[in-house]
Design a protein around this motif. Structure first.
Motif, PDB file in Angstrom:
ATOM      1  N   LEU A  40       0.822  -1.209   0.000  1.00 54.15           N
ATOM      2  CA  LEU A  40       0.000   0.000   0.000  1.00 54.15           C
ATOM      3  C   LEU A  40       0.856   1.260   0.000  1.00 54.15           C
ATOM      4  CD1 LEU A  40      -2.787  -1.165   2.428  1.00 54.15           C
ATOM      5  CD2 LEU A  40      -2.995  -0.766  -0.015  1.00 54.15           C
ATOM      6  N   MET A  88      -1.109   2.134   9.195  1.00 52.77           N
ATOM      7  CA  MET A  88      -2.113   2.220   8.135  1.00 52.77           C
ATOM      8  C   MET A  88      -2.339   3.695   7.769  1.00 52.77           C
ATOM      9  SD  MET A  88      -6.005   0.761   8.030  1.00 52.77           S
ATOM     10  CE  MET A  88      -6.761   1.855   9.221  1.00 52.77           C
ATOM     11  N   TYR A 101      -4.427  -7.620  -1.994  1.00 56.44           N
ATOM     12  CA  TYR A 101      -4.972  -6.343  -2.470  1.00 56.44           C
ATOM     13  C   TYR A 101      -6.016  -6.564  -3.564  1.00 56.44           C
ATOM     14  CZ  TYR A 101      -4.706  -1.478  -4.163  1.00 56.44           C
ATOM     15  OH  TYR A 101      -4.983  -0.189  -4.537  1.00 56.44           O
ATOM     16  N   ASP A 160     -11.383  -5.264  -0.133  1.00 57.06           N
ATOM     17  CA  ASP A 160     -11.406  -3.809   0.001  1.00 57.06           C
ATOM     18  C   ASP A 160     -11.274  -3.397   1.458  1.00 57.06           C
ATOM     19  OD1 ASP A 160     -11.589  -2.746  -2.573  1.00 57.06           O
ATOM     20  OD2 ASP A 160     -13.680  -3.370  -2.719  1.00 57.06           O
ATOM     21  N   LYS A 161     -10.981  -4.382   2.334  1.00 56.31           N
ATOM     22  CA  LYS A 161     -10.852  -4.061   3.756  1.00 56.31           C
ATOM     23  C   LYS A 161      -9.430  -4.317   4.204  1.00 56.31           C
ATOM     24  CE  LYS A 161     -15.519  -4.676   5.497  1.00 56.31           C
ATOM     25  NZ  LYS A 161     -16.339  -5.651   4.788  1.00 56.31           N
ATOM     26  N   PHE A 162      -8.880  -3.367   4.933  1.00 49.33           N
ATOM     27  CA  PHE A 162      -7.480  -3.472   5.314  1.00 49.33           C
ATOM     28  C   PHE A 162      -7.213  -4.693   6.193  1.00 49.33           C
ATOM     29  CE2 PHE A 162      -3.740  -2.625   7.816  1.00 49.33           C
ATOM     30  CZ  PHE A 162      -2.844  -2.271   6.836  1.00 49.33           C
ATOM     31  N   MET A 175      -7.228  -7.763   4.281  1.00 56.11           N
ATOM     32  CA  MET A 175      -6.039  -7.811   3.431  1.00 56.11           C
ATOM     33  C   MET A 175      -4.864  -8.407   4.193  1.00 56.11           C
ATOM     34  SD  MET A 175      -4.361  -4.706   1.284  1.00 56.11           S
ATOM     35  CE  MET A 175      -2.672  -4.786   0.718  1.00 56.11           C
TER      36      MET A 175
END
Lengths: 290, 254
Positions: free
Chosen positions: A45, A165, A220, A224-226, A229
């Motif tokens: 990211l 994050m 990834y 769509d959620k950290f 992921m």
């Protein structure tokens, strides 16, 4: 026939476990994969793939020097890993050369230094195991070190996971609300160096960057959620390690290469069939049959 | 010599200079804003608008001059959550796997403990903020699935959740739908009544006339600063935009 294939699968999994070195290799590689997979989400990211490549190659002279001096190899690797990044930052700031060029020239310089040192020192350093990893031949002291470093990285990442994050997502906001961005930058860098150090035992210096980016890239594409992921990244890294070691055992292949190849295949699978972001969006395919 | 009572000003920037490795981005810039004032920051691309924001948030260091936020240093303003920054839509990674709720919660990070565990009050602040920007139906939507306007509102909600007294907005009206534009306009009036200080950069001259009490025209340094009605003249605008006449900037309406 049915029974026969069942037995084969059963022995495929269980036979290697009768060997002590295989049990150790499977456990240690899974641990290393989990650590690298966890970190991988952040690196992907943040867009630090090239940085991961740089740091992992730059630790080479550190490993060699540490071995020669009888120090823990992780210490040498860590110093050179962080040192390379500091040098990259310095050259970038003081010259007009572009960043990717600076990264490329610094890490190849460090890497070359490492190779020259190995040829000069010629002690009991096994160049092959540094370059390509040797999860099957990991020593007891290495096991202790690996466990210690892995736990350290995991604890750091767990404590600062939300800050990291935020740092990856919007460093300016982090700074605006009084979060120490400088600290987070070096924390991520430190974790990267440490993960590279433990990762290189599994797959070697040349391929360790794959451990640091492929699982994150795979995850990834799948969520769509950290938080998801991170979990997917860790799981795909562990599964690849297990597959890689088993395959290399049965077909007598290079272990490090097999692990990374397994990761690459999982990535390709996600690339083609990920529900939302794959080329053949599975969700749409199934929707067509409903 | 006159002594300045900093307590009167929310933002006080005095002769600030910023350079990036010797390249001057902004020099001798001054700005003073009081509570309840809305100031438009107008200038070309590369005129130093973002640099000005960066200096006020402490994201870059100033090489000369002085910045006081509520009479204190930028550092203590950061600690006190005094300033909220709403980025340009282009300035954020819209593909980042993060939901509206998580983004707005980031507005509370500065006042949480090191693990960033939300307390009841944080959850309530985030809920309220999301309600104010009318995104309650999108709490768990990933920001990648939002429209440009919804994304802008998400970051506005983050600033609201932060409960900052100073809002810095980088191009708040660019790339948003009419509904969002209306909502932002209404929020500005509310913020003003709440005594918040707003500094916004914009390319849209009509918005400056509409909302801004003050305007700061910059082109690497301050071209003109003062009440919008006095300073926002065709001559000043032409100077700011390097000789381009305001007619082409305002469009046919003005």
């Amino acid at each position: 026939m049915e029974l026969c294939s069942f037995l084969t699968l059963d022995s495929f999994i269980k036979d290697p476990l009768t060997h002590d070195f295989m049990r150790k290799a499977l456990l240690m590689s899974s641990l290393v994969a989990a650590v690298c997979g966890f970190l991988s989400s952040y690196l992907t990211l943040k867009g630090w793939a090239l940085m991961g490549d740089a740091v992992s190659h730059s630790v080479m002279p550190g490993v060699v020097v540490a071995y020669a001096l009888g120090l823990p190899f992780s210490l040498g690797a860590f110093i050179f890993g962080v040192g390379s990044v500091a040098l990259i930052g310095f050259i970038k700031q003081k010259s007009r050369v572009k960043e990717d060029t600076v990264i490329g020239l610094v890490f190849t310089g460090f890497f070359a230094l490492g190779i020259v040192l190995v040829s000069k020192i010629k002690s009991n350093i096994d160049l092959h195991s540094i370059l390509f990893g040797s999860p099957l031949g990991i020593s007891l002291s290495d096991v202790k070190q690996t466990i210690f470093i892995s736990l350290l990285v995991v604890i750091l990442l767990l404590i600062f996971r939300k800050d990291l994050m935020l740092y990856c997502f919007d460093p300016r906001h982090a700074k605006t609300v009084g979060i120490n961005v400088f600290f987070l930058h070096y924390l991520l860098l430190t974790c990267l160096s440490l993960a590279a150090v433990v990762g290189l035992q599994s797959v070697g210096i040349i391929l360790v960057v794959a451990m640091l980016i492929t699982p994150g890239a795979t995850a990834y594409l799948l969520t769509d959620k950290f938080d998801n992921m991170t979990v997917i990244s860790v799981l795909s890294a562990i599964i690849s390690s297990l597959i890689g070691i088993y395959v290399s055992f049965w077909f007598d292949l290079e272990t490090g290469g097999s692990i990374v190849l397994a990761q690459t295949f999982i990535f390709l699978f996600a690339f083609l069939f990920a529900p939302r972001y794959g080329i053949f969006k599975l969700k749409k395919l199934f929707a067509g049959y409903k | 010599m006159e002594t300045i009572n900093y307590q009167n000003f929310r933002i006080e920037a005095e002769n600030i200079c910023v350079d990036y490795n010797g390249k001057v981005a902004l020099y001798d810039a001054n700005l003073r804003l009081k509570p309840g004032q809305i100031c438009g920051l107008v200038g070309m691309n590369g005129a130093g608008k973002t640099t000005f924001f960066n200096a006020l948030t402490g994201f870059v260091n100033i090489s000369k001059g002085k910045i006081r936020i509520n009479g204190e240093s930028v550092r203590s303003a950061q600690k006190d959550q005094t300033i909220a920054y709403v980025p340009q839509n282009e300035g954020i990674d819209s593909q980042f796997p993060i939901s509206v709720w998580e983004v707005v919660m980031m507005g509370r990070y500065g006042s949480m403990n090191v693990f960033r565990c939300p307390r009841e009050s944080d959850v309530q602040a985030v809920k309220d903020a999301i309600e104010r920007v009318d995104l309650t139906d999108h709490l768990s939507t990933p920001i990648g699935n939002l429209s440009g306007g919804q994304r802008k509102r998400t970051f506005l909600a983050r600033a609201i959740a932060q409960r900052a007294s100073i809002l810095l907005l980088d191009e708040p009206f660019s790339g948003v739908d009419i509904r969002t534009e209306k909502l932002i306009s209404e929020l500005f009036i509310q913020f003003k009544n709440e005594g918040k200080t707003i500094l916004l950069s914009t390319h849209d001259m009509i918005h400056v006339r509409e909302f801004c009490d003050l305007v700061l025209l910059i082109n690497k340094t301050v071209v003109a600063y003062g009440e919008t009605s006095e300073v926002f003249t065709p001559e000043n605008i032409t100077t700011t935009f390097g000789g381009i006449s305001p007619d082409s900037l305002f469009g046919p309406e003005s």
